[in-house]
Design a protein around this motif. Structure first.
Motif, mmCIF file in Angstrom:
data_model
loop_
_atom_site.group_PDB
_atom_site.id
_atom_site.type_symbol
_atom_site.label_atom_id
_atom_site.label_comp_id
_atom_site.label_asym_id
_atom_site.label_seq_id
_atom_site.Cartn_x
_atom_site.Cartn_y
_atom_site.Cartn_z
ATOM 1 N N GLU A 1 6.558 10.760 13.369
ATOM 2 C CA GLU A 1 6.691 9.899 14.534
ATOM 3 C C GLU A 1 6.882 8.454 14.100
ATOM 4 O O GLU A 1 6.195 7.977 13.196
ATOM 5 N N ASP A 2 7.791 7.789 14.797
ATOM 6 C CA ASP A 2 8.103 6.416 14.411
ATOM 7 C C ASP A 2 7.108 5.458 15.064
ATOM 8 O O ASP A 2 7.227 5.124 16.253
ATOM 9 N N ILE A 3 6.113 5.027 14.324
ATOM 10 C CA ILE A 3 5.082 4.179 14.941
ATOM 11 C C ILE A 3 5.586 2.757 15.149
ATOM 12 O O ILE A 3 4.961 1.962 15.846
ATOM 13 N N SER A 4 6.713 2.391 14.565
ATOM 14 C CA SER A 4 7.225 1.041 14.788
ATOM 15 C C SER A 4 7.759 0.891 16.214
ATOM 16 O O SER A 4 8.041 -0.196 16.672
ATOM 17 N N ARG A 5 7.902 2.006 16.928
ATOM 18 C CA ARG A 5 8.351 1.940 18.328
ATOM 19 C C ARG A 5 7.160 2.043 19.288
ATOM 20 O O ARG A 5 7.344 2.067 20.482
ATOM 21 N N TYR A 6 5.986 2.155 18.753
ATOM 22 C CA TYR A 6 4.812 2.390 19.590
ATOM 23 C C TYR A 6 4.449 1.173 20.450
ATOM 24 O O TYR A 6 4.649 0.030 20.040
ATOM 25 N N SER A 7 3.887 1.476 21.606
ATOM 26 C CA SER A 7 3.330 0.386 22.427
ATOM 27 C C SER A 7 1.943 0.058 21.876
ATOM 28 O O SER A 7 1.403 0.777 21.036
ATOM 29 N N LYS A 8 1.379 -1.000 22.407
ATOM 30 C CA LYS A 8 0.061 -1.417 21.944
ATOM 31 C C LYS A 8 -0.967 -0.304 22.118
ATOM 32 O O LYS A 8 -1.787 -0.042 21.256
ATOM 33 N N ARG A 9 -0.861 0.340 23.267
ATOM 34 C CA ARG A 9 -1.832 1.373 23.568
ATOM 35 C C ARG A 9 -1.643 2.593 22.663
ATOM 36 O O ARG A 9 -2.609 3.168 22.166
ATOM 37 N N GLN A 10 -0.373 2.908 22.416
ATOM 38 C CA GLN A 10 -0.096 4.035 21.518
ATOM 39 C C GLN A 10 -0.598 3.719 20.122
ATOM 40 O O GLN A 10 -1.115 4.595 19.431
ATOM 41 N N LEU A 11 -0.457 2.441 19.738
ATOM 42 C CA LEU A 11 -0.929 2.053 18.408
ATOM 43 C C LEU A 11 -2.442 2.212 18.319
ATOM 44 O O LEU A 11 -2.974 2.705 17.332
ATOM 45 N N THR A 12 -3.131 1.792 19.383
ATOM 46 C CA THR A 12 -4.587 1.929 19.384
ATOM 47 C C THR A 12 -4.962 3.399 19.230
ATOM 48 O O THR A 12 -5.837 3.764 18.457
ATOM 49 N N ARG A 13 -4.252 4.232 19.975
ATOM 50 C CA ARG A 13 -4.546 5.645 19.921
ATOM 51 C C ARG A 13 -4.260 6.229 18.537
ATOM 52 O O ARG A 13 -4.997 7.062 18.026
ATOM 53 N N TYR A 14 -3.179 5.721 17.973
ATOM 54 C CA TYR A 14 -2.814 6.143 16.621
ATOM 55 C C TYR A 14 -3.937 5.781 15.650
ATOM 56 O O TYR A 14 -4.384 6.614 14.849
ATOM 57 N N ARG A 15 -4.439 4.553 15.723
ATOM 58 C CA ARG A 15 -5.527 4.134 14.841
ATOM 59 C C ARG A 15 -6.768 4.972 15.090
ATOM 60 O O ARG A 15 -7.501 5.345 14.187
ATOM 61 N N ARG A 16 -6.984 5.256 16.338
ATOM 62 C CA ARG A 16 -8.188 5.970 16.742
ATOM 63 C C ARG A 16 -8.209 7.390 16.206
ATOM 64 O O ARG A 16 -9.239 7.890 15.778
ATOM 65 N N GLU A 17 -7.050 8.034 16.253
ATOM 66 C CA GLU A 17 -7.046 9.467 15.973
ATOM 67 C C GLU A 17 -6.565 9.825 14.576
ATOM 68 O O GLU A 17 -6.895 10.882 14.069
ATOM 69 N N ARG A 18 -5.772 8.941 13.982
ATOM 70 C CA ARG A 18 -5.106 9.384 12.761
ATOM 71 C C ARG A 18 -5.443 8.576 11.514
ATOM 72 O O ARG A 18 -5.201 9.038 10.419
ATOM 73 N N VAL A 19 -5.938 7.366 11.688
ATOM 74 C CA VAL A 19 -6.081 6.498 10.529
ATOM 75 C C VAL A 19 -7.533 6.165 10.236
ATOM 76 O O VAL A 19 -8.322 5.951 11.144
ATOM 77 N N GLY A 20 -7.865 6.113 8.941
ATOM 78 C CA GLY A 20 -9.157 5.582 8.521
ATOM 79 C C GLY A 20 -8.915 4.348 7.679
ATOM 80 O O GLY A 20 -7.981 4.313 6.886
ATOM 81 N N PHE A 21 -9.741 3.315 7.895
ATOM 82 C CA PHE A 21 -9.559 2.082 7.143
ATOM 83 C C PHE A 21 -10.754 1.794 6.251
ATOM 84 O O PHE A 21 -11.899 2.037 6.647
ATOM 85 N N VAL A 22 -10.469 1.205 5.100
ATOM 86 C CA VAL A 22 -11.532 0.630 4.275
ATOM 87 C C VAL A 22 -11.051 -0.756 3.896
ATOM 88 O O VAL A 22 -9.927 -0.902 3.417
ATOM 89 N N PHE A 23 -11.899 -1.756 4.175
ATOM 90 C CA PHE A 23 -11.456 -3.126 3.925
ATOM 91 C C PHE A 23 -12.190 -3.742 2.752
ATOM 92 O O PHE A 23 -13.253 -3.291 2.346
ATOM 93 N N GLN A 24 -11.609 -4.852 2.288
ATOM 94 C CA GLN A 24 -12.230 -5.586 1.187
ATOM 95 C C GLN A 24 -13.647 -6.030 1.547
ATOM 96 O O GLN A 24 -14.538 -5.978 0.731
ATOM 97 N N PHE A 25 -13.835 -6.464 2.817
ATOM 98 C CA PHE A 25 -15.155 -6.999 3.187
ATOM 99 C C PHE A 25 -15.949 -6.016 4.041
ATOM 100 O O PHE A 25 -16.706 -6.410 4.907
#
Ligand SMILES: Nc1ncnc2c1ncn2[C@@H]1O[C@H](COP(=O)(O)OP(=O)(O)OP(=O)(O)O)[C@@H](O)[C@H]1O
Ligand SMILES: [Mg+2]
Lengths: 240, 768
Positions: free
Chosen positions: A76-100
């Motif tokens: 799926e092309d996430i560069s076409r996603y709306s803000k809400r779709q992006l949030t959902r994408y982060r929510r369901e598919r991505v895990g983050f680990v940050f420097q801080f």
């Protein structure tokens, strides 16, 4: 082009550019980058400071949109996603680990992990996730009561608990000392290998290049090297 | 460069600084507004009443002569002695009028009237007339004025229209509030009444004591000279007509202190929390500046600039409307009093005070927070502040905790972590709630009073005032008219009421032995049997220190004979003294009706019928009687509105500034949540539920504070005989809670919009 082949690359990036307008001048943080990342491996995104690594990672993580180009994640092309779709994408598919680490200071270790679980469609047990990173003893401590390395492990557990198809780590050892950094990194890679997650680790440290299955090297917004690595080196064996 | 940084910095804290400015401005505004009223009243007293030398004592004497006067003048404790004749007269054109006539001997030494127009009388045929009465009746200097006194006619030419310091608030007779249409006063040269009353005999002596002589000593000295001939002594403080402005001022003091104090306190607290945050967020900057070699004091001055900014803008914003409030309220207050035109005084002292209080609050808040940070070493400053130690709070230790969702947990923890902010928010909301409860409670109180008057006290349809010529025959005539269901009559006479040496000019109402229409005791059932004694108005009882069972002496003005009777009851909202007709007759006094109370089956028609009789001077429907008070309540309504507004602004400022602060404090956490994939709505809910907890707790606390605040403010407020019993209806609490909630929701909607501004990437870049 829709890529629906389950065995194809989990990520397919095409001509990705990200430009920032600073007054009159245009800064190309990412300048026409294309690459694929296969499913279930450890990918190291390496480059000097300012090379555009975080920019790529943030776009991949659905936190930012590219100026042009396509970003296919599981077809799926996430560069076409709306803000809400992006949030959902982060929510369901991505895990983050940050420097801080970015833990919630008002939640305990286990609650921080629960936090991610709560919004995830098929989460892992919080205790299991913490056990994986070796923190089953500190469940009820607050972030301020544990060390930086332990905090980063909590962050990893939090990311893992979502059972994400994609785990994105931006300088996960950046705030840690040498030994601790190594230990955390090792945990991260071990856990992901076991769970068959796809991990992307951003680092400026070229010594870490051989630890992944795939090395992407960036310089001034451009991809300068793509190298598959048949025999990844354990973290304990690299020195820097 | 530092200045540049200051302006860049300010942009981040601007919303909070604006909040502090608004609260400061409100505090300054109310403070300046209220103490401006005080200052103006004090100014009126200083410029007019003090030079006019208001008397200390009004002594009612029994045929005092020049020997008494000389005796008094010989006393070292006394500065001025002014003997005079005081007569109750009425204007020949309208025998419902009460014009109190006072003589004066050549020049005024005390209670010097202010001549509004005209000049001092030059012959015994000229008089000075109360300007308010003249205005109400369309009289002016140069016209003739004929007065009736015990059947004699006294003829004068009006030489001057005057305002008198002994009649600043001229309540008398039947009226609960000054009624210049009926009541007035006249000053005439002593010779003018020599035929009507006698030469060099006086029934009243005004005394002005020397500086520093105690009131007691003065009274005793006078009594020792006058002996038996001293009938009663009216103290300045008990003389409502002269003292009202002073007591009004005292009443205002509670409002002038309580309300602004609340606002300044809030301003100080918000400033404190804001500056704490500004300084904390500037730790790295402090460290860097120190590392660069800036001195501690330079850095402190940097932070103090915030305080200066707030003080300058806050006080400037508050001072202007504050002055306007003063102007508005002073005009209203001056309408109650008869005072000469007094220029409006800008209360510079209050401004200076307000600025100093605001400055103390803001500078204090800055110093409290900044000094400690500035004094720590540069290296330590550059490191992030160690996170606060986390301890489990009560709720966490309870078994309830396990069941709670994480958002509830964060809310609870966050509240417990930032106790200061929690307290601030709750206090802020509770002040809002309390102000609104007070405001609406004020109108509840008034409504209750009106209801009492309308339902419990006045049970008639029509109130008919009779001309002086009317007698029992006319009463019987009206009683026989078709359409009258019931009639009760009453006689009102001006009297002096004397108890334990104190005197008050008031009215005796001689009513039926069993009253059902004008029920003196509003708690009475259908009818009330007048007791074997007197029923006294609460106001009068308070003035004379009467309680149930005390003895009260009454004397018709002008009469020699006095009657001493027990006080059998005290009731609010009536005027003067009530006595049953049989008891009155048994005292050897006569009865002639002056007022009728009627129940009629068609009051409107009956009113028109009665108005045609020439022995009827006025007919009023019950509504008309009550609505006369309503007009007085208009100002009350304005105050109610203003307070609701203030409450809203206060709640807004507190909730918004603290909400914004909370938002920026946690922006990293919120960005993290956003990165983790929380929807904006979920994040919003998290922030707002916290504010809602504060709002609800604040509403609870405010509900508790409302009644005391209302009582506090009403203590100083009275309207003649009407007694305000502070009262708040349950619906008022609900309404106030609703309004407060609405304010809070508005604030939260504004805050909620901020969640859109969460910059995920920026917040993740660094620790700060
Ligand atoms: N918001 C922004 N506005 C303007 N320029 C930006 C912004 N974010 C990044 N850049 C620019 O884009 C380029 C790439 O930034 P990026 O953060 O991706 O680098 P990086 O490779 O992650 O570096 P580092 O290892 O230091 O984190 C840099 O030159 C940076 O100045
Ligand atoms: Mg980076």
């Amino acid at each position: 082009m829709i890529m629906s082949d389950p065995d194809g690359p989990i990520i397919h990036i095409q001509d990705l550019t990200k430009q920032y307008k600073m007054g009159e001048t245009l800064i190309s943080a990412v300048d026409g980058v294309s690459f694929d990342i296969p499913r279930g491996g450890v990918c190291i995104l390496q480059g000097a400071s300012g090379a555009g690594k975080s920019t790529v990672l943030n776009i991949l993580g659905g936190m930012d949109l590219p100026t042009s180009g396509n970003v296919f994640v599981e077809g799926e092309d996430i560069s076409r996603y709306s803000k809400r779709q992006l949030t959902r994408y982060r929510r369901e598919r991505v895990g983050f680990v940050f420097q801080f680490y970015n833990l919630m200071p008002n939640l305990t270790v286990v609650e921080n992990v629960e936090l991610a679980r709560q919004i995830s469609p098929n989460p892992m047990n919080a205790r299991d996730a913490l056990e994986m990173v070796g923190l089953s003893e500190r469940l009820n401590n607050f972030p301020s009561q544990i060390s930086g390395g332990e905090q980063q492990r909590v962050a990893i557990a939090r990311a893992l608990a979502k059972n994400p198809s994609l785990l994105l780590c931006d300088e996960p050892t950046g705030a840690l000392d040498y030994q601790t950094g190594k230990a955390v990194l090792q945990t991260l890679i071990d856990v992901c290998r076991k769970a068959q997650n796809t991990v992307i680790i951003v680092t400026h440290n070229s010594a870490l290049a051989p630890i992944g299955d795939l090395l992407l090297r960036m310089r001034s917004g451009k991809l300068v090297e793509t190298k598959y690595n048949e025999t990844p080196v354990p973290v304990s064996e690299v020195e820097w | 460069m530092l200045l540049l940084n200051f302006f860049r910095d300010i942009r981040h804290t601007l919303p909070r600084l604006i909040s502090v400015m608004i609260v400061t401005a409100l505090g300054v505004m109310i403070y300046i507004g209220m103490s401006g009223i005080n200052a103006n009243m004090q100014y009126a007293i200083d410029t007019y009443l003090e030079p006019a030398a208001v008397s200390d004592l009004w002594i009612t004497a029994d045929d005092a002569d020049m020997r008494d006067v000389r005796g008094l003048r010989a006393l070292s404790s006394i500065e001025y002695v002014s003997p005079r004749v005081t007569l109750m007269t009425n204007w020949i054109e309208d025998d419902e009028t009460n014009l109190t006539l006072h003589t004066y001997d050549g020049a005024f030494e005390q209670c010097v009237p202010y001549i509004e127009s005209g000049r001092m009388p030059q012959s015994p045929r000229e008089c000075m007339l109360a300007a308010s009465f003249a205005k109400a009746r369309g009289l002016s200097a140069g016209e003739r004025l004929e007065l009736e006194f015990e059947g004699r006619i006294l003829r004068f030419t009006i030489a001057a229209l005057v305002i008198s310091p002994e009649y600043i608030y001229n309540v008398s007779g039947m009226d609960l509030i000054p009624n210049p249409y009926r009541n007035g006063f006249v000053y005439v040269p002593e010779e003018a009444v020599s035929t009507a009353y006698g030469t060099h005999v006086y029934n009243e002596i005004l005394i002005k004591g020397r500086e520093g002589v105690s009131r007691e000593a003065l009274i005793n000295a006078c009594k020792s000279v006058l002996g038996e001939r001293c009938l009663a002594v009216l103290n300045f403080e008990d003389n409502v007509r002269a003292y009202m402005i002073y007591s009004e001022m005292q009443g205002l003091v509670s409002m002038t202190t309580t309300l602004p104090a609340l606002f300044f306190l809030t301003a100080a607290l918000i400033m404190f929390t804001t500056m704490q945050r500004v300084v904390e967020n500037s730790r790295t900057m402090i460290g860097t500046l120190k590392a660069l070699g800036y001195s501690d004091s330079r850095i402190l001055i940097y932070f103090l600039s915030y305080a200066f900014l707030v003080i300058v803008i806050g006080t400037a914003l508050g001072a202007v409307p504050g002055r306007a409030i003063t102007g508005f309220l002073v005009t209203i207050i001056y309408q109650y009093f008869e005072l000469p035109p007094i220029e409006f005084l800008m209360d510079w002292a209050a401004l200076i005070n307000a600025v100093s209080i605001a400055a103390a609050c803001c500078v204090g808040a800055v110093l409290l927070t900044a000094v400690r940070e500035v004094q720590t070493g540069p290296a330590q400053c550059m490191r992030p502040k160690p996170p606060r130690r986390s301890r489990r709070n009560i709720i966490e230790r309870s078994p309830l905790w396990r069941v709670l969702g994480f958002s509830v947990k964060t809310v609870v923890r966050n509240i417990f972590r930032n106790r200061m902010r929690a307290i601030m928010c709750i206090v802020g909301v509770s002040l809002c709630m309390a102000l609104i409860v007070t405001a609406i409670g004020m109108s509840d109180t008034v409504d209750k009073l009106m209801d009492d008057l309308y339902e419990k006290l006045y049970r008639y349809d029509l109130q008919v005032s009779l001309e002086r010529m009317a007698s029992n025959r006319e009463e019987r005539h009206i009683a026989r008219l078709a359409g009258i269901e019931r009639l009760e009559s009453e006689m009102a006479l001006p009297i002096e009421a004397i108890a334990s040496g104190k005197k008050s000019d008031t009215t005796v109402h001689v009513c039926e032995d069993i009253v059902t229409l004008m029920v003196v005791d509003q708690t009475a059932d259908v009818s009330m049997t007048m007791p074997d004694g007197l029923f006294v108005a609460k106001q009068l009882a308070d003035d004379l220190g009467l309680s149930r069972g005390s003895a009260l002496t009454i004397r018709r003005i002008g009469a020699r004979k006095t009657h001493t009777l027990p006080v059998m009851g005290i009731a609010p909202n009536i005027n003067g003294v009530y006595i049953g007709r049989s008891l009155w007759r048994s005292l050897g006094e006569g009865f002639r009706p002056s007022m009728l109370y009627l129940l009629a089956n068609d009051p409107d028609t009956m009113k028109r019928t009665l108005e045609d009789y020439d022995f009827v001077s006025a007919v009023k429907l019950k509504q008309e009687v009550v609505s006369a008070f309503d007009a007085q309540m208009e100002t009350m309504n304005a105050v109610v509105g203003i307070m609701i507004l203030f409450g809203g602004v206060l709640a807004y400022v507190v909730l918004y500034s603290l909400g914004v602060m909370n938002f920026y404090d946690r922006i990293r956490d919120l960005a993290t949540l956003s990165v983790l994939g929380f929807y904006p709505k979920e994040i919003k809910r998290l922030i707002l539920s916290e504010n809602m907890v504060f709002t609800i707790l604040g509403i609870g606390l405010g509900a508790l504070l409302g009644f005391p605040l209302l009582s506090n403010i009403l203590t100083g407020t009275s309207m003649g005989e009407l007694t305000f019993e502070p009262m708040v209806l349950p619906i008022t609490y609900a309404l106030s809670a609703g309004l407060t909630l609405v304010y809070a929701i508005i604030v939260n909607l504004l805050l909620g919009r901020k969640t859109k501004k969460i910059d995920m990437l920026g917040a993740l870049k660094s620790v700060e």
